[in-house]
Every structure is written in structure tokens, then in C-alpha cells.
Scaffold this motif. Sequence first.
Motif, PDB file in Angstrom:
ATOM      1  N   PRO A 123      42.019  44.470  68.033  1.00  0.00           N
ATOM      2  CA  PRO A 123      43.380  44.332  68.567  1.00  0.00           C
ATOM      3  C   PRO A 123      44.346  43.831  67.500  1.00  0.00           C
ATOM      4  CG  PRO A 123      41.932  42.583  69.375  1.00  0.00           C
ATOM      5  CD  PRO A 123      41.063  43.586  68.705  1.00  0.00           C
ATOM      6  N   ASN A 124      43.822  43.216  66.449  1.00  0.00           N
ATOM      7  CA  ASN A 124      44.655  42.751  65.339  1.00  0.00           C
ATOM      8  C   ASN A 124      44.187  43.433  64.063  1.00  0.00           C
ATOM      9  OD1 ASN A 124      46.412  41.315  63.658  1.00  0.00           O
ATOM     10  ND2 ASN A 124      44.916  39.680  63.362  1.00  0.00           N
ATOM     11  N   PRO A 125      44.808  44.544  63.695  1.00  0.00           N
ATOM     12  CA  PRO A 125      44.384  45.226  62.469  1.00  0.00           C
ATOM     13  C   PRO A 125      44.415  44.290  61.270  1.00  0.00           C
ATOM     14  CG  PRO A 125      45.878  46.612  63.731  1.00  0.00           C
ATOM     15  CD  PRO A 125      45.898  45.268  64.390  1.00  0.00           C
ATOM     16  N   LEU A 126      43.392  44.383  60.446  1.00  0.00           N
ATOM     17  CA  LEU A 126      43.288  43.550  59.258  1.00  0.00           C
ATOM     18  C   LEU A 126      43.167  44.432  58.020  1.00  0.00           C
ATOM     19  CD1 LEU A 126      40.814  40.736  60.454  1.00  0.00           C
ATOM     20  CD2 LEU A 126      43.257  40.500  59.989  1.00  0.00           C
ATOM     21  N   LEU A 127      43.994  44.162  57.029  1.00  0.00           N
ATOM     22  CA  LEU A 127      43.976  44.870  55.760  1.00  0.00           C
ATOM     23  C   LEU A 127      43.774  43.842  54.659  1.00  0.00           C
ATOM     24  CD1 LEU A 127      46.118  46.299  57.833  1.00  0.00           C
ATOM     25  CD2 LEU A 127      46.565  47.778  55.879  1.00  0.00           C
ATOM     26  N   ARG A 128      43.506  44.315  53.418  1.00  0.00           N
ATOM     27  CA  ARG A 128      43.336  43.363  52.329  1.00  0.00           C
ATOM     28  C   ARG A 128      43.846  43.931  51.016  1.00  0.00           C
ATOM     29  NH1 ARG A 128      40.430  46.587  49.540  1.00  0.00           N
ATOM     30  NH2 ARG A 128      38.272  47.100  49.979  1.00  0.00           N
ATOM     31  N   PHE A 129      44.409  43.036  50.206  1.00  0.00           N
ATOM     32  CA  PHE A 129      44.739  43.337  48.823  1.00  0.00           C
ATOM     33  C   PHE A 129      43.764  42.539  47.993  1.00  0.00           C
ATOM     34  CE2 PHE A 129      47.311  42.175  44.973  1.00  0.00           C
ATOM     35  CZ  PHE A 129      47.276  43.431  44.383  1.00  0.00           C
ATOM     36  N   ALA A 130      43.013  43.229  47.115  1.00  0.00           N
ATOM     37  CA  ALA A 130      41.853  42.578  46.484  1.00  0.00           C
ATOM     38  C   ALA A 130      41.859  42.787  44.970  1.00  0.00           C
ATOM     39  CB  ALA A 130      40.571  43.118  47.101  1.00  0.00           C
ATOM     40  N   PRO A 131      42.731  42.080  44.239  1.00  0.00           N
ATOM     41  CA  PRO A 131      42.787  42.235  42.776  1.00  0.00           C
ATOM     42  C   PRO A 131      41.666  41.471  42.082  1.00  0.00           C
ATOM     43  CG  PRO A 131      44.353  40.583  43.476  1.00  0.00           C
ATOM     44  CD  PRO A 131      43.749  41.150  44.728  1.00  0.00           C
ATOM     45  N   SER A 132      41.371  41.896  40.861  1.00  0.00           N
ATOM     46  CA  SER A 132      40.429  41.175  40.003  1.00  0.00           C
ATOM     47  C   SER A 132      41.224  40.337  39.001  1.00  0.00           C
ATOM     48  CB  SER A 132      39.518  42.144  39.243  1.00  0.00           C
ATOM     49  OG  SER A 132      38.689  42.848  40.143  1.00  0.00           O
ATOM     50  N   PRO A 133      40.937  39.048  38.891  1.00  0.00           N
ATOM     51  CA  PRO A 133      41.706  38.178  37.991  1.00  0.00           C
ATOM     52  C   PRO A 133      41.235  38.265  36.546  1.00  0.00           C
ATOM     53  CG  PRO A 133      40.101  36.878  39.189  1.00  0.00           C
ATOM     54  CD  PRO A 133      39.988  38.286  39.719  1.00  0.00           C
ATOM     55  N   ASN A 134      41.354  39.456  35.956  1.00  0.00           N
ATOM     56  CA  ASN A 134      40.984  39.650  34.557  1.00  0.00           C
ATOM     57  C   ASN A 134      42.207  39.980  33.705  1.00  0.00           C
ATOM     58  OD1 ASN A 134      41.492  42.249  35.427  1.00  0.00           O
ATOM     59  ND2 ASN A 134      39.354  42.918  35.310  1.00  0.00           N
ATOM     60  N   GLY A 135      43.379  39.661  34.221  1.00  0.00           N
ATOM     61  CA  GLY A 135      44.631  39.889  33.525  1.00  0.00           C
ATOM     62  C   GLY A 135      45.781  39.706  34.499  1.00  0.00           C
ATOM     63  N   ARG A 136      47.004  39.898  34.013  1.00  0.00           N
ATOM     64  CA  ARG A 136      48.191  39.755  34.851  1.00  0.00           C
ATOM     65  C   ARG A 136      48.446  41.040  35.646  1.00  0.00           C
ATOM     66  NH1 ARG A 136      51.220  34.939  33.825  1.00  0.00           N
ATOM     67  NH2 ARG A 136      52.286  35.648  35.702  1.00  0.00           N
ATOM     68  N   LEU A 137      49.059  40.887  36.800  1.00  0.00           N
ATOM     69  CA  LEU A 137      49.407  42.034  37.626  1.00  0.00           C
ATOM     70  C   LEU A 137      50.535  42.826  36.968  1.00  0.00           C
ATOM     71  CD1 LEU A 137      49.460  40.553  41.252  1.00  0.00           C
ATOM     72  CD2 LEU A 137      47.527  41.525  39.980  1.00  0.00           C
ATOM     73  N   HIS A 138      50.511  44.169  37.160  1.00  0.00           N
ATOM     74  CA  HIS A 138      51.581  45.030  36.684  1.00  0.00           C
ATOM     75  C   HIS A 138      52.192  45.781  37.871  1.00  0.00           C
ATOM     76  CE1 HIS A 138      48.608  48.177  37.115  1.00  0.00           C
ATOM     77  NE2 HIS A 138      47.866  47.712  36.125  1.00  0.00           N
TER      78      HIS A 138
ATOM     79  N   GLN B 208      53.387  47.820  59.824  1.00  0.00           N
ATOM     80  CA  GLN B 208      53.515  49.011  60.659  1.00  0.00           C
ATOM     81  C   GLN B 208      52.448  49.063  61.742  1.00  0.00           C
ATOM     82  OE1 GLN B 208      53.335  51.931  57.532  1.00  0.00           O
ATOM     83  NE2 GLN B 208      55.565  52.084  57.348  1.00  0.00           N
ATOM     84  N   LEU B 209      51.284  48.494  61.454  1.00  0.00           N
ATOM     85  CA  LEU B 209      50.191  48.483  62.427  1.00  0.00           C
ATOM     86  C   LEU B 209      50.243  47.268  63.350  1.00  0.00           C
ATOM     87  CD1 LEU B 209      47.275  49.547  60.049  1.00  0.00           C
ATOM     88  CD2 LEU B 209      48.225  50.931  61.911  1.00  0.00           C
ATOM     89  N   GLY B 210      51.152  46.350  63.077  1.00  0.00           N
ATOM     90  CA  GLY B 210      51.191  45.115  63.849  1.00  0.00           C
ATOM     91  C   GLY B 210      50.031  44.197  63.517  1.00  0.00           C
TER      92      GLY B 210
ATOM     93  N   ILE C 187      37.641  43.806  58.264  1.00  0.00           N
ATOM     94  CA  ILE C 187      38.723  44.668  57.803  1.00  0.00           C
ATOM     95  C   ILE C 187      38.702  45.977  58.593  1.00  0.00           C
ATOM     96  CG2 ILE C 187      39.645  45.942  55.840  1.00  0.00           C
ATOM     97  CD1 ILE C 187      39.963  42.884  55.657  1.00  0.00           C
ATOM     98  N   THR C 188      39.850  46.348  59.142  1.00  0.00           N
ATOM     99  CA  THR C 188      39.930  47.574  59.940  1.00  0.00           C
ATOM    100  C   THR C 188      40.474  48.757  59.150  1.00  0.00           C
ATOM    101  OG1 THR C 188      42.147  47.014  60.745  1.00  0.00           O
ATOM    102  CG2 THR C 188      40.261  46.270  62.070  1.00  0.00           C
ATOM    103  N   HIS C 189      41.310  48.462  58.139  1.00  0.00           N
ATOM    104  CA  HIS C 189      41.923  49.516  57.322  1.00  0.00           C
ATOM    105  C   HIS C 189      41.844  49.106  55.854  1.00  0.00           C
ATOM    106  CE1 HIS C 189      43.745  50.131  61.277  1.00  0.00           C
ATOM    107  NE2 HIS C 189      44.067  51.361  60.902  1.00  0.00           N
ATOM    108  N   VAL C 190      41.302  49.978  55.032  1.00  0.00           N
ATOM    109  CA  VAL C 190      41.262  49.755  53.590  1.00  0.00           C
ATOM    110  C   VAL C 190      42.321  50.637  52.947  1.00  0.00           C
ATOM    111  CG1 VAL C 190      39.916  50.054  51.488  1.00  0.00           C
ATOM    112  CG2 VAL C 190      38.843  49.085  53.522  1.00  0.00           C
ATOM    113  N   THR C 191      43.299  50.018  52.311  1.00  0.00           N
ATOM    114  CA  THR C 191      44.300  50.747  51.538  1.00  0.00           C
ATOM    115  C   THR C 191      43.903  50.657  50.070  1.00  0.00           C
ATOM    116  OG1 THR C 191      45.684  48.752  51.420  1.00  0.00           O
ATOM    117  CG2 THR C 191      46.152  50.315  53.177  1.00  0.00           C
TER     118      THR C 191
ATOM    119  N   SER D 241      32.273  50.655  59.321  1.00  0.00           N
ATOM    120  CA  SER D 241      33.078  51.354  58.321  1.00  0.00           C
ATOM    121  C   SER D 241      34.537  51.335  58.764  1.00  0.00           C
ATOM    122  CB  SER D 241      32.599  52.802  58.162  1.00  0.00           C
ATOM    123  OG  SER D 241      33.328  53.461  57.148  1.00  0.00           O
ATOM    124  N   PRO D 242      35.430  50.752  57.970  1.00  0.00           N
ATOM    125  CA  PRO D 242      36.848  50.746  58.339  1.00  0.00           C
ATOM    126  C   PRO D 242      37.472  52.114  58.146  1.00  0.00           C
ATOM    127  CG  PRO D 242      36.541  49.760  56.176  1.00  0.00           C
ATOM    128  CD  PRO D 242      35.169  50.064  56.697  1.00  0.00           C
ATOM    129  N   ARG D 243      38.721  52.238  58.529  1.00  0.00           N
ATOM    130  CA  ARG D 243      39.474  53.433  58.217  1.00  0.00           C
ATOM    131  C   ARG D 243      40.025  53.306  56.796  1.00  0.00           C
ATOM    132  NH1 ARG D 243      42.810  54.729  63.874  1.00  0.00           N
ATOM    133  NH2 ARG D 243      40.935  55.240  65.093  1.00  0.00           N
TER     134      ARG D 243
END
Length: 282
Positions: free
Chosen positions: A3-18, A34-36, A210-214, A237-239
Motif C-alpha cells: 500500500p506504500n510503494p517504496l523506492l531507493r536511490f543507492a549510490p556507492s561512496p567511491n567518489g562525489r556525485l555528478h 507519482q506513486l504516492g 522495495i516495490t519499484h527499482v528505478t 521481485s520488485p517492478r
Amino acid sequence: MSPNPLLRFAPSPNGRLHLGHAYSALHTWRCASQLGGTALLRIEDVDVERCKPEFTAAIMEDLHWLGLDWPEPVLVQSKRFDLYVEAGDRLRNRDLLYPCFCSRAEIAAQATQTDPDGAPLYPGTCKHLSTTEQIDRLGRGDPVQFRLNTEEALARTGMLTFTVVGPLITDRPQIRYARPERWGDVVLQRKGTPTSYHLSVVVDDADQAITHVTRGRDMEAATDIHVLLQMLLGLPSPRYHFHRLILDGEGRKLSKSKGSPSLADLRASGWTPDDVRRELGF
């Protein structure tokens, strides 16, 4: 679906973000809205030699600068090695992992094909070692990695599918067939590092519900491996949703290793968060 879609942003800390990371983060938070649902931050630092705490702090600073927030606590993979070891042991107990002693140079010399990333495809040399030779080489402390016997795994799972949504996260889901055989026998564990990106990501996606992997389109093929591991480990398996990549002036994906300007560099040169958002189409 949760009922509560969950997504994740999962960077590796091996440098600065671009800007490529900024696009992925902003896109993930927009999809969650958008998914609430909710977007989580995950720190994928299983490569303990290259990943540094100061880069983790910098990631959070950059994301806050962009105006993004997330629930606490943040999942940090280097604190969860015991869970990845347990998952690897489950595969090993089913005779789905085998030790490989080949160096990268040896694999490159022996390989006749490449994987979807263009790397030499492992030809399965050590799959045929006798148990005695495996025990002897492990006992000597030879450098080793543990590979998934993909052929045997597929024999036990059969045809695999996963669910894709796009180009909008709210689009109707579509079913796609997975083809993990094109990756060969991937490495899941190494001596001194009891996990890999593939193993840790499926364990964590399940643990965090996690329900949706972007993810970027460059990671689309790797999803085949993840779907196989999910089936073998009995994990949901997420979407999946694959977004566009941010390219440089020569048409190459932005990369830390290629020296792409970091968000910190842009900030120092006068860019604002609104400038970043406009540049990326948000």
C-alpha cells in the motif's frame, strides 16, 4: 503491491556525485511522489577499499543541497555482511557456487565471448576442478572468488520473467523474459569480500520491501541476474523501471572515473539546485 510503494536511490561512496547521479536521484524521488510512496537512501559500500566515509557524508550533503530528504536510518551495506554471507551459504549448500582461482588476465586470455557489459565472458575453467584440487587450493590460500553455476541454477528454476514499467513509472506493467545465461557464471563472493553487488542488492531490496527499482538503462541487462538470484533465494521481485542516461558532449555516460564534473564542482562554480534541475529537465 505494498500500500506504500517504496523506492531507493543507492549510490556507492567511491567518489562525489555528478549530474548523472543527480538525475537518478531526482527521478527516483519524482517517481515515488507519482506513486504516492517513499524514496529511501541506501549506501552501497561493499567495496570497502574504494568506498570512504567522507564520500558517504558528501553524498548526503549533495542530496540535501538538491532538496531531497529520506527516512532514517539509512541502510549501509558494509554493516550487513553477515546477511550476505548467509545468503551465499544458502546457495553453496545447494551446490550452486564453486570456487574460481582464475585471474582477470587468465580469463581475458581464455574468453571467446563477452558479457552484456563488454567484459570477457568467463569460460567456466574452474567449474571442472576436482573436489580434491578445490580443497588443496583453498587450503593453500590461493586468491579465490565464488561463482554462481548459472547453467545449474537455470536448470532448477526454468524460464524467468520480471515486471517492467515505463516510460512513466505509472504506466501499465509489462512482462519481460530474463536471460541470465548471457552473463555466464557471475562472481557472487570473493576472498575478503563476502558479497557482490548482485548478491547484496537482491538481499537488501527484499529486506527493505522495495516495490519499484528505478535504475539507468545501462543496468537493464544486470536485472537478469537479480531475477535469477531472487528465484533461487525465495525473495520477492520488485517492478523495474529503467531511466535515460545523462551523457557528456561525446555521447558517453557521465562517470567518476572519466572525471565528469561533480555536483560539488558545479556548486563551487556558482550553480544552484534550480540550475541542476533545469539542466536535467525537472
